[in-house]
Design a protein around this motif. Sequence first.
Motif: not given
Length: 149
Positions: A26-30
């Motif tokens: 969720t902190k680095n979704p892409i």
Amino acid sequence: MQGGINIDKSASERLISWHNGVNIFTKNPIVGVGFNNYRDALRQENALKLYSADGGNAGAGVDSSFLFILATTGILGFLSFLSFWVLTLYNLIRDYKKKRELISLVFISIILGFSINSQFINSLFYPPIMFLVYLLVGCYYGQRLKFIS
């Protein structure tokens, strides 16, 4: 009576591992944190369990292959990885419906079994299993190409 009513230690650790994986995703979704950077991401979140100085073998992964891919490669990497497996499964099912060959059914069973198993342990990235699965998929596509050309 562990496991029936109360969550045992193993299941508890697995749930914590999944929670950490979702948190990092969720902190680095892409694009994720990068394939070999999961341990550093855990360290930044103060979630690295110190069984040894570097976190031990468990410090570099999640107890779910698909969640591991999401956390390390993000949505882009996960969709790429998933598209390969969905396309392979689609081709296997299509070939089985056309030819009714037992080998297609065996491959379908293997892929589905590993997919289900990999939700609970990071089995898709265990080198002996990776070797076996990719060897079998390569053999399937190799024999398929032989009949096409």
